[in-house]
Design a protein around this motif. Structure first.
Motif, PDB file in Angstrom:
ATOM      1  N   ASP A 153      20.223 -77.706 -22.508  1.00 16.34           N
ATOM      2  CA  ASP A 153      20.242 -78.482 -21.267  1.00 16.34           C
ATOM      3  C   ASP A 153      20.843 -77.665 -20.123  1.00 16.34           C
ATOM      4  O   ASP A 153      20.297 -77.597 -19.034  1.00 16.34           O
ATOM      5  N   SER A 174      18.553 -74.984 -18.953  1.00 14.64           N
ATOM      6  CA  SER A 174      17.361 -75.404 -18.202  1.00 14.64           C
ATOM      7  C   SER A 174      17.693 -75.793 -16.755  1.00 14.64           C
ATOM      8  O   SER A 174      16.784 -76.014 -15.963  1.00 14.64           O
ATOM      9  N   TYR A 175      18.958 -75.889 -16.425  1.00 13.49           N
ATOM     10  CA  TYR A 175      19.334 -76.114 -15.019  1.00 13.49           C
ATOM     11  C   TYR A 175      19.919 -74.839 -14.390  1.00 13.49           C
ATOM     12  O   TYR A 175      20.452 -74.888 -13.294  1.00 13.49           O
ATOM     13  N   MET A 181      23.858 -87.616 -15.556  1.00 16.41           N
ATOM     14  CA  MET A 181      22.822 -88.430 -14.893  1.00 16.41           C
ATOM     15  C   MET A 181      23.348 -89.826 -14.608  1.00 16.41           C
ATOM     16  O   MET A 181      23.181 -90.732 -15.438  1.00 16.41           O
ATOM     17  N   LYS A 218      17.855 -88.249 -10.967  1.00 20.28           N
ATOM     18  CA  LYS A 218      16.498 -88.796 -11.098  1.00 20.28           C
ATOM     19  C   LYS A 218      16.447 -90.214 -11.661  1.00 20.28           C
ATOM     20  O   LYS A 218      15.457 -90.899 -11.487  1.00 20.28           O
ATOM     21  N   PHE A 254      13.974 -89.148 -22.347  1.00 22.80           N
ATOM     22  CA  PHE A 254      15.313 -88.560 -22.474  1.00 22.80           C
ATOM     23  C   PHE A 254      15.841 -87.970 -21.162  1.00 22.80           C
ATOM     24  O   PHE A 254      16.993 -87.603 -21.065  1.00 22.80           O
ATOM     25  N   LYS A 255      14.984 -87.798 -20.181  1.00 23.23           N
ATOM     26  CA  LYS A 255      15.337 -87.460 -18.797  1.00 23.23           C
ATOM     27  C   LYS A 255      15.814 -86.025 -18.508  1.00 23.23           C
ATOM     28  O   LYS A 255      15.530 -85.484 -17.455  1.00 23.23           O
ATOM     29  N   PHE A 256      16.600 -85.436 -19.385  1.00 25.46           N
ATOM     30  CA  PHE A 256      17.086 -84.079 -19.087  1.00 25.46           C
ATOM     31  C   PHE A 256      15.895 -83.110 -19.007  1.00 25.46           C
ATOM     32  O   PHE A 256      14.911 -83.266 -19.722  1.00 25.46           O
ATOM     33  N   ASN A 257      16.025 -82.098 -18.162  1.00 20.42           N
ATOM     34  CA  ASN A 257      14.907 -81.169 -17.954  1.00 20.42           C
ATOM     35  C   ASN A 257      14.414 -80.512 -19.237  1.00 20.42           C
ATOM     36  O   ASN A 257      13.246 -80.166 -19.356  1.00 20.42           O
ATOM     37  N   SER A 258      15.334 -80.316 -20.183  1.00 18.02           N
ATOM     38  CA  SER A 258      14.948 -79.619 -21.411  1.00 18.02           C
ATOM     39  C   SER A 258      13.933 -80.409 -22.230  1.00 18.02           C
ATOM     40  O   SER A 258      13.323 -79.860 -23.149  1.00 18.02           O
ATOM     41  N   PHE A 281      11.282 -81.840 -20.870  1.00 20.71           N
ATOM     42  CA  PHE A 281       9.962 -81.697 -20.241  1.00 20.71           C
ATOM     43  C   PHE A 281       9.374 -80.341 -20.644  1.00 20.71           C
ATOM     44  O   PHE A 281      10.098 -79.455 -21.113  1.00 20.71           O
TER      45      PHE A 281
END
Ligand SMILES: Cc1cc2nc3c(=O)[nH]c(=O)nc-3n(C[C@H](O)[C@H](O)[C@H](O)COP(=O)(O)OP(=O)(O)OC[C@H]3O[C@@H](n4cnc5c(N)ncnc54)[C@H](O)[C@@H]3O)c2cc1C
Lengths: 492, 389
Positions: free
Chosen positions: A28, A31-32, A49, A95, B37-41, B43
């Motif tokens: 995670d 990826s940011y 989030m 988001k 699950f929303k987190f970028n990982s 997608f």
């Protein structure tokens, strides 16, 4: 961050937003840590989030107490490395907060949360309010309407309204210290319809790149979507006549947007120069893909062919006809003596669809020096910038657009690059830096400015302005937690 | 060159623009795991980044979270549909490549280990005894192609062979083919898994074994056509098997394609009324993978009395059912959540039932309804078609 502290902070974050919405897991965080630009990656310590103002207040109070950086994030599509956590900390991914709070049809505005994106608005207008419109950018549909307005981004009504920040009626924000503030008419009344004539505190958040607080609601104006639309595009040889034409057209206010594209690969560009025409329509979206590595690129000689693309809109056929004939007159007059031709109809059709641009980074990298400034100096600046592109063996690509009938305008110097070649990435970085110097020399200010560009600008800025900026930042964000490296950062 | 070198190229080229997250022009969510699950990982863009992180050595397959992100994908290819940079299946290819690496590194999800063990022991992914494979056809008097010739072989696949609630679909399918006078046979107890699930979870060796076996079996039996009701099976036979470069002397068709053909040739006719308002769910493997969008709709439209309405996310913009690529086995809650999202969308059309053309989709929809206690019709096309003949 030290492991003990990290564990404690994570536990508190989980209490505030729920365990499911806090992550310190490596995939995670990784990826940011990057975006599409050439900027160095930077890892956050957490991705959080929140959903709701109270949760954001909780996170900010905790971060302020522990002096942990907080980076507001919606889609990370800013193209300037603006959500890269330069000093680690918390990525506040907003988001989940994607509600439409109010749709006010009579007064033509909407109030939305940070995660409400351009796709959401486009759907809503297309299906329920086809007579209303927004200045939609070419940005991906998943990017945030609020972030775009806060960044002073812009869309396809620039000649009418300027940037989308000028379109903001008011907002609500959580300060780094946890207090909630409202700006604009909503601060005094129940309406979100206007910003004037109060002292304009919107400037505490607009253009700050998330360095002064977390905006939780924004009210923006909607505009008429005219039933008649016409796109006319001409290919002009030479920078000066193209710029003059765009400036002159802007002043008439006849068009919603006038764009000048100097892409070698722009629709209609000369194939013989070794460039490739856009691949064209692809399931309804505009595609700009094509194989364009810069590794061995050397610019072929010859004049630049520049497209001037004009979008007209009208409420009736008669109005449209009148606008078209005025356009004819201006084109003939301004391009007298210049070489030009009309862009093929099928190319124009793509622009008419007004959809987000897709496939804009076929080699994985996209970056730009985007700037706003005096349109009278466009041509002069471009003439200095082009040799820089050539020197770094990168393809010349610029997009220009007059704002608010040409009182000022955009000058955006774009590079698509291959992220897998370190030499190319380095060249891109250097090229961008040189271009910035020229841009500033000609009176243009970079928008969505990356940290290095802000630093460069600060060196040149009036000390009074810089001092005031630092004081405002200090007042709002005493512990320097909000998006480090941006405006007003003291570097601590 | 290892898999990572191949995928590196695509990982680098992902611009992280996020186009993969929503269906273009519809602006509706496209990626089940990202949306859940929303987190970028979760997608596609995050998964490509994970590939890059592995290549750079900053992420490791031994990290359970890395494995989780790689395996919460149903390989539905919605991301590939949306990617403007590289449309055409590269994203899912990368994800499958990364899964192959995970398998090589011994990083297997326990639920997938069960599937692999079951394959090794029983030639199916459902832990059912091999001997029961042909039971669904008991009493139907179908030809056995291992003993004699048939023009067409019907492949029931794992789910329709073993799931007692689903076996009716296979029986309906062969009944329709017989009504049309098709010379149809089955492999009965000798049928084995297509190997597709194994491929999707990264078990290439298992996949290859089954693919080679099946091609050889059909070639030897001299069948002209292999017809399947399973969309996953269809895409594996039609799109994956040719990658092995073994000559296939037969044509592969999904039942809906074949029914469409039989209707158009006049060999099959629908005369009975089926007064039902339905919406059609495009299985990812039939639609986005194999490009078969119209035949199932044409078949449904040919049924007298039946009204077909469309969901907004349909055809290439279809939302996945949630069952694919080992997700149902390893992440059952997420699989059901995905199915519920689809059922909600189906209801919004005003339809009384959801019709599909893949047993995995149907199973997952039915499980989601069972779990939530709701009632809504879920059918395979064959079931409605048979009512009409
Ligand atoms: C292909 C492409 C085309 C583009 N075309 C255009 C264009 O035509 N016009 C244009 O203007 N832009 C364009 N962009 C740039 C950009 O996508 C948009 O401006 C976009 O709206 C940014 O939204 P985002 O959700 O990606 O923001 P992010 O990148 O996530 O955030 C942008 C900034 O806003 C801050 N921020 C986010 N949320 C908040 C909040 N709630 N409170 C305070 N600060 C916050 C962040 O910290 C960051 O500094 C384009 C980008 C791409 C990739």
């Amino acid at each position: 961050m030290e492991a003990g502290v990290k564990g404690k902070v994570q536990a508190e974050l989980e209490k505030i937003v729920g365990g499911e919405y806090v992550s310190a897991s490596r995939p995670d965080l990784y990826s940011y840590s990057r975006d599409m630009s050439e900027h160095e990656p930077a890892w956050p310590d957490f991705v959080v989030m929140p959903d709701g103002v109270a949760e954001i207040q909780g996170v900010l109070r905790l971060a302020n107490r522990e002096k942990i950086a907080v980076i507001p994030y919606t889609a990370g599509d800013n193209v300037g490395g603006l959500t890269l956590p330069l000093r680690g900390g918390i990525i506040l991914d907003l988001k989940r907060m994607n509600r439409l709070i109010e749709f006010n049809e009579p007064d033509r505005y909407i109030v939305v949360e940070p995660g409400y994106n351009f796709g959401d608005l486009r759907r809503l207008l297309d299906r329920q309010y086809p007579h209303l419109w927004y200045s939609f950018p070419g940005a991906p549909g998943v990017s945030s309407l609020m972030s775009n307005a806060l960044l002073m981004g812009f869309g396809r009504l620039t000649n009418v309204i300027g940037t989308n920040a000028e379109n903001v009626n008011g907002l609500e924000a959580v300060l780094p210290t946890g207090e909630v503030v409202k700006i604009g008419s909503a601060a005094v009344t129940s309406s979100w319809a206007n910003r004037a004539p109060l002292p304009d505190l919107a400037g505490l958040f607009l253009g700050w790149q998330g360095a002064t607080g977390v905006v939780t609601k924004i009210s923006v104006q909607l505009w008429p979507r005219h039933p008649f639309k016409h796109i006319r595009a001409v290919l002009v040889e030479g920078i000066r006549p193209a710029c003059n034409l765009a400036r002159r057209l802007a002043q008439t206010r006849v068009a919603e947007i006038i764009e000048v594209w100097t892409f070698e690969d722009a629709p209609g560009a000369d194939k013989d120069k070794g460039s490739r025409v856009n691949e064209g329509k692809q399931q309804g979206a505009i595609s700009m893909r094509g194989e364009r590595t810069n590794a061995t690129y050397d610019r072929p000689p010859g004049p630049d062919t520049i497209s001037v693309v004009v979008t007209l809109a009208a409420d009736s056929e008669e109005e449209m006809k009148a606008k078209q004939s005025l356009l004819d007159v201006i084109i003939r007059r301004e391009l007298k003596g210049a070489k030009f031709r009309e862009l093929p109809r099928e190319m124009v059709g793509l622009i008419e669809e007004d959809l987000p641009v897709t496939g804009s980074a076929p080699l994985g990298g996209l970056t730009w020096v985007g700037s706003m400034g005096p349109t009278s100096r466009w041509a002069e600046a471009l003439e200095k910038i082009y040799p820089i592109y050539d020197r770094y063996r990168l393809r010349r690509a610029a997009i220009l657009a007059p704002f608010r009938s040409g009182h000022y305008g955009m000058l955006r110097l774009v590079v698509q690059f291959y992220k897998g070649d370190p030499d190319e990435v380095e060249r891109v970085g250097k090229c961008m830096r040189e271009i910035l110097e020229v841009v500033l020399d000609h009176g243009f200010i970079p928008y969505k400015a990356p940290a290095w560009a802000v630093a460069e600008m600060m060196k040149r800025s009036d000390p009074g302005w810089a001092g005031l900026l630092a004081r405002v930042k200090k007042m709002l964000d005493p512990n320097d937690i909000m998006n480090p490296g941006r405006y007003g950062d003291t570097g601590k | 060159m290892d898999v990572l070198d191949v995928v590196r190229e695509w990982n680098i080229r992902c611009a992280q623009c996020g186009d993969c997250k929503a269906f273009k022009t519809l602006f509706l969510p496209s990626c089940p795991s990202g949306h859940r699950f929303k987190f970028n990982s979760y997608f596609a863009t995050g998964r490509l980044m994970i590939g890059r992180g592995l290549k750079e050595g900053v992420l490791a397959l031994e990290d359970d979270d890395v494995i989780d992100r790689l395996y919460t994908c149903t390989v539905c290819r919605a991301c590939d549909e949306n990617c403007g940079n590289f449309p055409g299946g590269h994203i899912v290819d990368v994800i499958e490549g990364l899964r192959q690496m995970a398998v090589s590194a011994g990083c297997l999800l326990p639920a997938h280990q069960v599937m692999v063990d079951s394959l090794k022991k029983n030639d199916n992914v459902l832990e059912r005894p091999r001997e029961e494979r042909g039971d669904w056809a008991r009493g139907l008097g179908l030809k056995d192609i291992t003993a004699g010739r048939a023009e067409v072989v019907y492949r029931a696949g794992c789910l329709l062979s073993f799931d007692p609630e689903m076996q009716g679909v296979a029986r309906d399918a062969v009944a329709l083919l017989r009504r049309a006078g098709v010379d149809v046979g089955i492999e009965g107890r000798d049928e084995v898994c297509c190997g597709g699930r194994a491929y999707e979870i990264g078990q290439v060796a298992e996949f290859t074994k089954y693919a080679e076996h099946n091609v050889e079996a059909y070639n030897n039996a001299g069948v002209g056509r292999v017809v399947l009701s399973c969309a996953d099976g269809l895409s594996h036979l039609k799109l994956l098997y040719p990658r092995l470069d073994i000559k296939m002397n037969f044509e592969v068709l999904h039942l809906v394609e074949y029914l469409d053909l039989l209707l158009k040739e006049g060999r099959l006719r629908f005369t009975g009324e089926v007064p039902l308002k339905v919406t059609y769910h495009d299985p990812c493997h039939l639609g986005r993978y194999a490009g078969i969008f119209e035949p199932p709709r044409d078949v449904l439209r040919s049924i007298p009395g039946l009204e077909l309405v469309e969901m907004e996310r349909s055809r290439q913009f279809s939302w996945c059912c949630g069952a694919g690529a080992g997700v149902k086995q390893a992440y059952p809650d997420f699989a059901l959540w995905t199915a519920r999202e689809r059922i909600k969308e189906a209801r919004e059309t005003g339809a009384e039932a959801l019709v599909t053309a893949c047993p995995w989709c149907e199973r997952n929809f039915k499980d989601a309804l069972k779990e939530s206690g709701e009632s809504f019709g879920v059918y395979d096309i064959a079931e409605l078609a048979l009512r009409a003949v």
